[in-house]
Design an enzyme around this catalytic site. Structure first.
Site, PDB file in Angstrom:
ATOM      1  N   CYS A  59      50.320  36.969  28.185  1.00 31.47           N
ATOM      2  CA  CYS A  59      50.830  37.811  29.469  1.00 31.47           C
ATOM      3  C   CYS A  59      52.070  36.767  30.103  1.00 31.47           C
ATOM      4  O   CYS A  59      52.029  35.845  30.105  1.00 31.47           O
ATOM      5  CB  CYS A  59      49.812  37.943  30.297  1.00 31.47           C
ATOM      6  SG  CYS A  59      50.424  38.773  31.873  1.00 31.47           S
ATOM      7  N   CYS A  63      50.222  33.716  36.671  1.00 28.94           N
ATOM      8  CA  CYS A  63      49.119  33.396  37.528  1.00 28.94           C
ATOM      9  C   CYS A  63      48.470  32.122  37.301  1.00 28.94           C
ATOM     10  O   CYS A  63      47.909  31.834  36.327  1.00 28.94           O
ATOM     11  CB  CYS A  63      47.811  34.793  37.801  1.00 28.94           C
ATOM     12  SG  CYS A  63      48.630  36.248  37.478  1.00 28.94           S
ATOM     13  N   CYS A  66      44.892  31.895  35.560  1.00 23.88           N
ATOM     14  CA  CYS A  66      44.665  32.738  34.353  1.00 23.88           C
ATOM     15  C   CYS A  66      44.831  32.202  32.984  1.00 23.88           C
ATOM     16  O   CYS A  66      46.152  31.664  32.653  1.00 23.88           O
ATOM     17  CB  CYS A  66      45.443  34.074  34.497  1.00 23.88           C
ATOM     18  SG  CYS A  66      44.729  35.130  33.273  1.00 23.88           S
ATOM     19  N   CYS A 103      34.543  47.970  31.950  1.00 23.99           N
ATOM     20  CA  CYS A 103      35.783  47.738  32.591  1.00 23.99           C
ATOM     21  C   CYS A 103      36.599  47.205  31.551  1.00 23.99           C
ATOM     22  O   CYS A 103      36.564  46.206  30.945  1.00 23.99           O
ATOM     23  CB  CYS A 103      35.698  46.754  33.571  1.00 23.99           C
ATOM     24  SG  CYS A 103      37.129  46.081  34.374  1.00 23.99           S
ATOM     25  N   CYS A 135      36.158  51.829  34.093  1.00 21.65           N
ATOM     26  CA  CYS A 135      37.250  51.051  34.968  1.00 21.65           C
ATOM     27  C   CYS A 135      38.174  50.644  34.026  1.00 21.65           C
ATOM     28  O   CYS A 135      38.025  50.229  33.068  1.00 21.65           O
ATOM     29  CB  CYS A 135      36.276  50.091  35.890  1.00 21.65           C
ATOM     30  SG  CYS A 135      37.243  48.920  36.854  1.00 21.65           S
ATOM     31  N   CYS A 195      38.656  49.161  43.432  1.00 23.59           N
ATOM     32  CA  CYS A 195      37.808  47.889  43.214  1.00 23.59           C
ATOM     33  C   CYS A 195      38.955  46.760  43.335  1.00 23.59           C
ATOM     34  O   CYS A 195      39.967  46.553  42.583  1.00 23.59           O
ATOM     35  CB  CYS A 195      37.365  47.808  41.757  1.00 23.59           C
ATOM     36  SG  CYS A 195      36.482  46.165  41.327  1.00 23.59           S
ATOM     37  N   ARG A 267      30.517  42.797  44.064  1.00 27.85           N
ATOM     38  CA  ARG A 267      30.224  42.252  42.940  1.00 27.85           C
ATOM     39  C   ARG A 267      30.494  40.511  42.819  1.00 27.85           C
ATOM     40  O   ARG A 267      31.495  40.079  42.969  1.00 27.85           O
ATOM     41  CB  ARG A 267      31.104  42.820  41.860  1.00 27.85           C
ATOM     42  CG  ARG A 267      30.967  42.504  40.369  1.00 27.85           C
ATOM     43  CD  ARG A 267      31.834  43.217  39.373  1.00 27.85           C
ATOM     44  NE  ARG A 267      31.512  44.601  39.658  1.00 27.85           N
ATOM     45  CZ  ARG A 267      32.571  45.540  39.785  1.00 27.85           C
ATOM     46  NH1 ARG A 267      33.797  45.050  40.185  1.00 27.85           N
ATOM     47  NH2 ARG A 267      32.237  46.739  40.129  1.00 27.85           N
TER      48      ARG A 267
HETATM   49  N1  SAM Z   1      46.250  41.537  34.125  1.00 29.75           N
HETATM   50  C1  SAM Z   1      45.687  42.554  34.981  1.00 29.75           C
HETATM   51  C2  SAM Z   1      45.853  41.989  36.343  1.00 29.75           C
HETATM   52  O1  SAM Z   1      46.166  40.844  36.663  1.00 29.75           O
HETATM   53  O2  SAM Z   1      45.620  42.915  37.460  1.00 29.75           O
HETATM   54  C3  SAM Z   1      44.241  42.631  34.755  1.00 29.75           C
HETATM   55  C4  SAM Z   1      43.329  41.335  34.187  1.00 29.75           C
HETATM   56  S1  SAM Z   1      43.477  40.185  35.210  1.00 29.75           S
HETATM   57  C5  SAM Z   1      42.669  38.987  34.283  1.00 29.75           C
HETATM   58  C6  SAM Z   1      42.065  40.543  36.243  1.00 29.75           C
HETATM   59  C7  SAM Z   1      41.594  39.567  37.275  1.00 29.75           C
HETATM   60  O3  SAM Z   1      40.811  38.546  36.689  1.00 29.75           O
HETATM   61  C8  SAM Z   1      42.744  38.766  38.188  1.00 29.75           C
HETATM   62  O4  SAM Z   1      43.115  39.468  39.104  1.00 29.75           O
HETATM   63  C9  SAM Z   1      41.863  37.644  38.611  1.00 29.75           C
HETATM   64  O5  SAM Z   1      41.320  38.029  40.086  1.00 29.75           O
HETATM   65  C10 SAM Z   1      40.717  37.495  37.552  1.00 29.75           C
HETATM   66  N2  SAM Z   1      40.613  36.157  36.932  1.00 29.75           N
HETATM   67  C11 SAM Z   1      41.384  35.978  36.066  1.00 29.75           C
HETATM   68  N3  SAM Z   1      41.280  34.431  35.744  1.00 29.75           N
HETATM   69  C12 SAM Z   1      40.174  33.943  36.178  1.00 29.75           C
HETATM   70  C13 SAM Z   1      39.669  32.708  36.534  1.00 29.75           C
HETATM   71  N4  SAM Z   1      40.123  31.778  35.409  1.00 29.75           N
HETATM   72  N5  SAM Z   1      38.714  32.649  37.377  1.00 29.75           N
HETATM   73  C14 SAM Z   1      38.346  33.669  38.157  1.00 29.75           C
HETATM   74  N6  SAM Z   1      38.701  34.885  38.354  1.00 29.75           N
HETATM   75  C15 SAM Z   1      39.771  35.266  37.237  1.00 29.75           C
HETATM   76  C1  DTB Z   2      37.521  40.706  38.155  1.00 23.21           C
HETATM   77  O1  DTB Z   2      37.562  40.687  39.512  1.00 23.21           O
HETATM   78  N1  DTB Z   2      36.869  39.841  37.433  1.00 23.21           N
HETATM   79  C2  DTB Z   2      36.957  39.998  36.171  1.00 23.21           C
HETATM   80  C3  DTB Z   2      37.451  41.353  36.184  1.00 23.21           C
HETATM   81  N2  DTB Z   2      37.745  41.856  37.682  1.00 23.21           N
HETATM   82  C4  DTB Z   2      38.618  42.023  35.376  1.00 23.21           C
HETATM   83  C5  DTB Z   2      37.782  39.208  35.144  1.00 23.21           C
HETATM   84  C6  DTB Z   2      37.326  37.705  35.133  1.00 23.21           C
HETATM   85  C7  DTB Z   2      38.107  36.742  34.354  1.00 23.21           C
HETATM   86  C8  DTB Z   2      37.475  35.439  34.310  1.00 23.21           C
HETATM   87  C9  DTB Z   2      38.309  34.675  33.226  1.00 23.21           C
HETATM   88  C10 DTB Z   2      38.511  35.162  31.858  1.00 23.21           C
HETATM   89  O2  DTB Z   2      37.097  35.261  31.435  1.00 23.21           O
HETATM   90  O3  DTB Z   2      39.265  35.182  31.069  1.00 23.21           O
HETATM   91 FE1  SF4 Z   3      48.611  38.358  33.196  1.00 24.39          FE
HETATM   92 FE2  SF4 Z   3      46.212  37.038  33.731  1.00 24.39          FE
HETATM   93 FE3  SF4 Z   3      48.027  37.503  35.790  1.00 24.39          FE
HETATM   94 FE4  SF4 Z   3      46.585  39.398  34.793  1.00 24.39          FE
HETATM   95  S1  SF4 Z   3      45.741  37.805  35.926  1.00 24.39           S
HETATM   96  S2  SF4 Z   3      48.919  39.758  35.137  1.00 24.39           S
HETATM   97  S3  SF4 Z   3      46.460  38.954  32.572  1.00 24.39           S
HETATM   98  S4  SF4 Z   3      48.234  36.206  34.018  1.00 24.39           S
END
Ligand code: SAM
Ligand code: DTB
Ligand code: SF4
Length: 325
Positions: A59, A63, A66, A103, A135, A195, A267
């Protein structure tokens, strides 16, 4: 017993009120949240949502939490967009185990109008046709993209605000807080359910958590579901050294969300893999009524289905049916 903190839907909830609730002594807070939750006749039902990472890693965003951001070396297996067949197969397995929602997550900054989006629309149609709530969480959307998803049968869109407006810049620099709110508005206009929630344990203060809840509760309409994620600190990300957030903080967030957004599904999201059964029981007591199930979230581990079903049995919880508003 009357509940002084029972806030009606659409009522503007002030930051002072949220602060007061959030800082209530823990057992009083849990008790109050449980009272609010028990006004819902389905208080022992828990929605089970199955995550499918339809496009993983690589990506462009930064973030800090992430593992899927291309700029961090996290060892995540990068995958192009999954086939429609594979998604159907995973959704069928999840449905057989009792999940009512799928989802689909993509590691995109935003949706683009290309063949990948066309394939996502096909996935949505297929899973919708299986009688499951669909979702998507695909990053930013414009109004037309939101409408196309809705038309394909997408029931909910996940788009987290992640933290407070003032802490947002510490966590993400490649987009801003207002971008997130704009997408949420596009989702509402398209009549998908919203959501939206966030993450705790990223070094934010109590005031940031309160600020995040304040934004969520005061959206033109409170989100239909509110994911509360405890940071999963992944090696290679800037937040790799964050201490695991204490369970009492998760409980506080869940309980406060339950009280100020009484009609929303709350959730208990990322972080359950490090929580004991009694930790999670406190969260369900405090009003959590949804989980992500399956041994993987998007890229990190989660309790497996059988373990969760055993927990449901012990706690007297039942999986919620699809489309039960
Ligand atoms: N790329 C899209 C976005 O950022 O909206 C969708 C996927 S993104 C992985 C969805 C959500 O996962 C993020 O907004 C964040 O709240 C959650 N998330 C990602 N990495 C995480 C982590 N290491 N621990 C907890 N929540 C995480
Ligand atoms: C949300 O609030 N948590 C989920 C879903 N929406 C997409 C994602 C959590 C991701 C946790 C880190 C991972 O597994 O990559
Ligand atoms: Fe990309 Fe992860 Fe940020 Fe979603 S949360 S925009 S997958 S870097």
């Amino acid at each position: 017993m009357s509940n002084t903190f029972n806030v009606e839907l659409n009522e503007v909830v002030s930051k002072d009120t949220i602060r007061e609730i959030y800082h209530t002594p823990l057992l009083d807070l849990i008790f109050r949240a449980a009272l609010v939750h028990r006004e819902n006749e389905s208080y022992s039902e828990v929605q089970i949502s199955q995550l499918i990472s339809v496009k993983t890693g690589g990506c462009s965003e930064d973030c800090a939490y992430c593992p899927q951001a291309a700029r961090y070396q996290t060892g995540v297996d990068v995958h192009a967009l999954m086939s429609v067949e594979k998604v159907k197969e995973l959704a069928t397995e999840a449905k057989e185990r009792g999940a009512s929602r799928v989802c689909m997550g993509a590691s995109w900054r935003e949706v683009r109008d290309n063949r990948d989006f066309d394939r996502i629309l096909q996935m949505v149609e297929e899973v919708h046709a299986m009688g499951m709530e669909v979702c998507c969480t695909l990053g930013m959307l414009n109004e037309i993209q939101a409408m196309r998803l809705k038309e394909a049968g997408c029931y909910a869109y996940n788009h987290n605000i992640d933290t407070s407006e003032s802490y947002y810049g510490e966590i993400i620099s490649t987009r801003n807080f207002q971008d997130r709110l704009n997408t949420l508005e596009n989702v509402r206009q398209a009549k998908m359910t919203v959501c939206s929630g966030g993450i705790i344990g990223m070094g934010e203060s109590d005031e940031d958590r309160i600020g995040m809840l304040h934004t969520l509760a005061n959206l033109p309409q409170a989100p239909d579901s509110v994911p509360i994620n405890a940071l999963v600190a992944v090696k290679g990300t800037p937040l790799e050294n964050q201490q695991q957030v204490p369970i009492q903080d998760v409980v506080r967030m869940v309980a406060t969300a339950r009280i100020i957004m009484p009609k929303s599904v709350v959730r208990l999201s990322a972080g359950r893999n490090s929580m004991s059964l009694s930790d999670q029981a406190l969260c369900f007591m405090a009003g959590a009524n949804s989980i992500f199930a399956g041994e993987k979230l998007l890229t990190t581990p989660n309790p497996d289905f059988n373990q969760d079903m055993e927990m449901f049995k012990i706690l007297g919880l039942t999986p919620r049916k699809a489309f039960k508003a």
